[in-house]
Scaffold this motif. Sequence first.
Motif, PDB file in Angstrom:
ATOM      1  N   TRP A  52     -43.652 -63.080  43.042  1.00 17.28           N
ATOM      2  CA  TRP A  52     -43.818 -62.919  44.495  1.00 17.28           C
ATOM      3  C   TRP A  52     -44.973 -63.786  44.941  1.00 17.28           C
ATOM      4  CZ3 TRP A  52     -40.446 -60.381  47.634  1.00 17.28           C
ATOM      5  CH2 TRP A  52     -39.407 -59.742  46.958  1.00 17.28           C
ATOM      6  N   TYR A  53     -44.930 -64.230  46.169  1.00 21.15           N
ATOM      7  CA  TYR A  53     -45.990 -65.137  46.601  1.00 21.15           C
ATOM      8  C   TYR A  53     -46.221 -65.061  48.091  1.00 21.15           C
ATOM      9  CZ  TYR A  53     -42.697 -68.684  48.506  1.00 21.15           C
ATOM     10  OH  TYR A  53     -41.763 -69.360  49.240  1.00 21.15           O
ATOM     11  N   SER A  54     -47.424 -65.500  48.454  1.00 21.13           N
ATOM     12  CA  SER A  54     -47.763 -65.636  49.873  1.00 21.13           C
ATOM     13  C   SER A  54     -47.345 -67.054  50.230  1.00 21.13           C
ATOM     14  CB  SER A  54     -49.276 -65.502  50.067  1.00 21.13           C
ATOM     15  OG  SER A  54     -49.730 -64.268  49.595  1.00 21.13           O
ATOM     16  N   ASN A  55     -46.279 -67.215  50.961  1.00 19.66           N
ATOM     17  CA  ASN A  55     -45.760 -68.586  51.069  1.00 19.66           C
ATOM     18  C   ASN A  55     -46.483 -69.443  52.104  1.00 19.66           C
ATOM     19  OD1 ASN A  55     -44.475 -68.016  53.471  1.00 19.66           O
ATOM     20  ND2 ASN A  55     -42.416 -68.445  52.743  1.00 19.66           N
ATOM     21  N   CYS A  56     -47.196 -68.819  53.053  1.00 23.09           N
ATOM     22  CA  CYS A  56     -48.036 -69.609  53.980  1.00 23.09           C
ATOM     23  C   CYS A  56     -49.492 -69.239  53.761  1.00 23.09           C
ATOM     24  CB  CYS A  56     -47.602 -69.356  55.415  1.00 23.09           C
ATOM     25  SG  CYS A  56     -46.118 -70.249  55.863  1.00 23.09           S
ATOM     26  N   SER A  57     -50.033 -68.307  54.606  1.00 21.66           N
ATOM     27  CA  SER A  57     -51.431 -67.920  54.406  1.00 21.66           C
ATOM     28  C   SER A  57     -51.536 -67.245  53.046  1.00 21.66           C
ATOM     29  CB  SER A  57     -51.892 -66.990  55.525  1.00 21.66           C
ATOM     30  OG  SER A  57     -51.114 -65.831  55.553  1.00 21.66           O
ATOM     31  N   TYR A  58     -52.685 -67.402  52.409  1.00 21.76           N
ATOM     32  CA  TYR A  58     -52.819 -66.941  51.024  1.00 21.76           C
ATOM     33  C   TYR A  58     -54.094 -66.160  50.766  1.00 21.76           C
ATOM     34  CZ  TYR A  58     -55.280 -71.413  51.182  1.00 21.76           C
ATOM     35  OH  TYR A  58     -56.104 -72.448  51.553  1.00 21.76           O
ATOM     36  N   LYS A 330     -48.010 -77.163  51.693  1.00 21.83           N
ATOM     37  CA  LYS A 330     -48.270 -76.220  50.599  1.00 21.83           C
ATOM     38  C   LYS A 330     -47.395 -76.523  49.406  1.00 21.83           C
ATOM     39  CE  LYS A 330     -49.730 -72.030  50.173  1.00 21.83           C
ATOM     40  NZ  LYS A 330     -49.682 -70.563  50.136  1.00 21.83           N
ATOM     41  N   VAL A 331     -47.939 -76.297  48.225  1.00 20.26           N
ATOM     42  CA  VAL A 331     -47.126 -76.340  47.012  1.00 20.26           C
ATOM     43  C   VAL A 331     -47.362 -75.001  46.314  1.00 20.26           C
ATOM     44  CG1 VAL A 331     -46.634 -77.552  44.860  1.00 20.26           C
ATOM     45  CG2 VAL A 331     -47.399 -78.851  46.860  1.00 20.26           C
ATOM     46  N   ASN A 332     -46.299 -74.228  46.156  1.00 20.98           N
ATOM     47  CA  ASN A 332     -46.391 -72.896  45.544  1.00 20.98           C
ATOM     48  C   ASN A 332     -45.713 -72.950  44.184  1.00 20.98           C
ATOM     49  OD1 ASN A 332     -47.571 -71.457  47.857  1.00 20.98           O
ATOM     50  ND2 ASN A 332     -45.633 -71.915  48.875  1.00 20.98           N
ATOM     51  N   ILE A 333     -46.422 -72.491  43.146  1.00 16.86           N
ATOM     52  CA  ILE A 333     -45.960 -72.734  41.785  1.00 16.86           C
ATOM     53  C   ILE A 333     -45.900 -71.435  40.974  1.00 16.86           C
ATOM     54  CG2 ILE A 333     -46.464 -74.025  39.652  1.00 16.86           C
ATOM     55  CD1 ILE A 333     -47.941 -76.097  41.418  1.00 16.86           C
ATOM     56  N   ALA A 334     -44.764 -71.233  40.286  1.00 18.66           N
ATOM     57  CA  ALA A 334     -44.650 -70.120  39.327  1.00 18.66           C
ATOM     58  C   ALA A 334     -45.040 -70.666  37.962  1.00 18.66           C
ATOM     59  CB  ALA A 334     -43.220 -69.596  39.309  1.00 18.66           C
ATOM     60  N   LEU A 335     -45.986 -69.989  37.310  1.00 10.50           N
ATOM     61  CA  LEU A 335     -46.524 -70.486  36.029  1.00 10.50           C
ATOM     62  C   LEU A 335     -46.174 -69.536  34.885  1.00 10.50           C
ATOM     63  CD1 LEU A 335     -50.145 -71.442  37.226  1.00 10.50           C
ATOM     64  CD2 LEU A 335     -48.345 -73.048  36.537  1.00 10.50           C
ATOM     65  N   ASP A 336     -45.920 -70.133  33.742  1.00 12.52           N
ATOM     66  CA  ASP A 336     -45.569 -69.367  32.548  1.00 12.52           C
ATOM     67  C   ASP A 336     -46.801 -68.722  31.905  1.00 12.52           C
ATOM     68  OD1 ASP A 336     -43.688 -68.435  30.860  1.00 12.52           O
ATOM     69  OD2 ASP A 336     -43.618 -70.194  29.564  1.00 12.52           O
ATOM     70  N   GLY A 337     -47.986 -69.124  32.313  1.00  6.64           N
ATOM     71  CA  GLY A 337     -49.229 -68.576  31.761  1.00  6.64           C
ATOM     72  C   GLY A 337     -50.392 -69.132  32.549  1.00  6.64           C
ATOM     73  N   MET A 338     -51.607 -68.859  32.077  1.00  6.84           N
ATOM     74  CA  MET A 338     -52.795 -69.274  32.811  1.00  6.84           C
ATOM     75  C   MET A 338     -53.222 -70.678  32.391  1.00  6.84           C
ATOM     76  SD  MET A 338     -54.961 -68.225  35.050  1.00  6.84           S
ATOM     77  CE  MET A 338     -56.489 -68.935  35.677  1.00  6.84           C
TER      78      MET A 338
END
Length: 538
Positions: A52-58, A330-338
């Motif tokens: 889940w993500y904040s797609n504009c303000s974050y 904006k670039v919103n990214i899902a990451l597999d880890g830190m």
Amino acid sequence: MKTYDAIVVGAGHNGLTAAAFLAKAGLDVVCVEKNDYIGGAAVSRNLYKDWWYSNCSYVCSLLRPEIYRSLELHKHGLQVTPYGGSVTFMENGDYYGSYHDEEVAYREMARFSRQDADAYKTYSADTMRQCRFIRDFLLSTAPDPTSLKPKDIRELIRIGGKFMEMGEDRMYDTIRFWTMSVAEYLDEYFETDVIKAAFSGSGIIGTALGIHSPGTAYVLLHHYMGDVDGNVGSWGFARGGMGAVSQSIAGAYQAAGGELRTEAGVDQIIVKNGKTTGVALENGDEIAGRVVVSAMDVKRTFLTCMDKGDLPASFHKRVENFKIRGSSGKVNIALDGMPTFSALPEGSSLYSSDMHFIDSMERMERAYDDWKDGTWSKDPYVDMVIPTVSDPTMAPPGKHFMSCFVQYCPYQIEGRSWTSDEKGAFGKTVIDQIANYSPNFKDLILHAEVRTPQDIEAEIGITEGNIFHGELTMDQLLFNRPVPGYAQYRSPVDGLYMCGSSTHPGGGVMAAPGANAAREILSDLKRPNTVPESFGDD
Ligand SMILES: Cc1cc2nc3c(=O)[nH]c(=O)nc-3n(C[C@H](O)[C@H](O)[C@H](O)COP(=O)(O)OP(=O)(O)OC[C@H]3O[C@@H](n4cnc5c(N)ncnc54)[C@H](O)[C@@H]3O)c2cc1C
């Protein structure tokens, strides 16, 4: 056909705030939203699988505490947790870290310049003084200096009094501060390039201006004047993303009996004999209302959703001239880890801070040059956070969501629409820049969403995707926002009001425009005021 007391157009957080205070006063209110979800630019959505993500303000700071308390947003699920500091990575492999702890912050600055470390105290005190001055006026209507109404005169005297209280030198400084560039402001305190670059970012976020442009010192203030739990200048993450802000306000609104309709885009605001009588939806339905309150930006309200003939020509012209320029992506990214960062020691608190990748004032200004040339910055100013470090609810265990806010990204490329190749190249620019400092970053990317101002406009309806619903320059602030003579949430059309971020005190997830508008509407309707008093200079 039923006639509502009020129709609020747009279920962004300001529309919902206005609707909530009107409903609390006992008005029969409907809030209509074009999308099939609510929140506008304060929204949490599904990015990829269970991410889940904040797609504009974050990040959250500006939300007025008076509104949080009055609408009991905690009871409707809103929880904001502060996060720590910021880091600017340097091309030479070093970094400049900014910390909340005063001693650590001093030592880190002194590593670059003892002079700067000593100057920081004065800088903080001076900037905080400006914050305290402006914070007092956020939850109030800007007085009209041309009006002879007792209310306006009283407010002008109050502001004048506060201004005089500052003392002679600070009065001069205040006027300079509101009009000067962020680069000039920082030059008055600091000598180290990376420290100035780190601080100057807040002067350009969401703004189609560069660090040397007059007016950007005020934009810095706009980013410092909020608080988390009373800590002025702090920023935090809303648990579950920024949608939690809108959802909690919607909860308060519905608890007060308000009605919410999604997939109900407004095509036209209906005007008969100089008075609004309701709205016509895109699906052809009409809704009747005694009052219409638009949370859309000022251009969309008056230029798209109304007939030119229903407005005075001078007003129409002023709205056309109102500056709303797209400058952020904006670039919103899902990451597999830190991801790890080569410059940061393992376990550094800066992993939960916001991260930047430009280390000089020259590079900051060059980033703006690209925007002026009609393209995205090839060496952009990126404000990057990984909210899942503090809020694990937004991604599966051990996985992360990364939010990259990018300055500058134009609305159009050299005057025409973006192609998908250009969008891909823009995303790659941002990813490459971060990867220069993080060796494992690219391998962790599961999914990346690239959003240009055009995408933001298409989804939320904000003209040119401008994050503030209009530039925050002096010519568009206070009694001039959005249009001189119409800065008190009323419009030239009887019964039609504005409550979005194009109005005082401007954009950001603040909820103040919505609350201020509700107060004015309730006063016109001779209903009891439900909007809380400003905490003032708290
Ligand atoms: C990319 C981005 C990043 C940002 N980052 C931050 C941040 O980190 N922190 C912060 O404080 N602020 C941030 N901001 C600014 C902040 O999010 C906005 O200023 C604020 O959310 C605007 O709220 P609003 O309620 O005034 O308008 P909006 O959120 O724009 O709401 C307007 C609503 O009206 C609806 N609408 C539009 N047209 C119609 C129509 N014809 N009929 C019906 N409904 C309609 C829209 O769908 C939307 O829901 C950011 C904004 C953006 C775009």
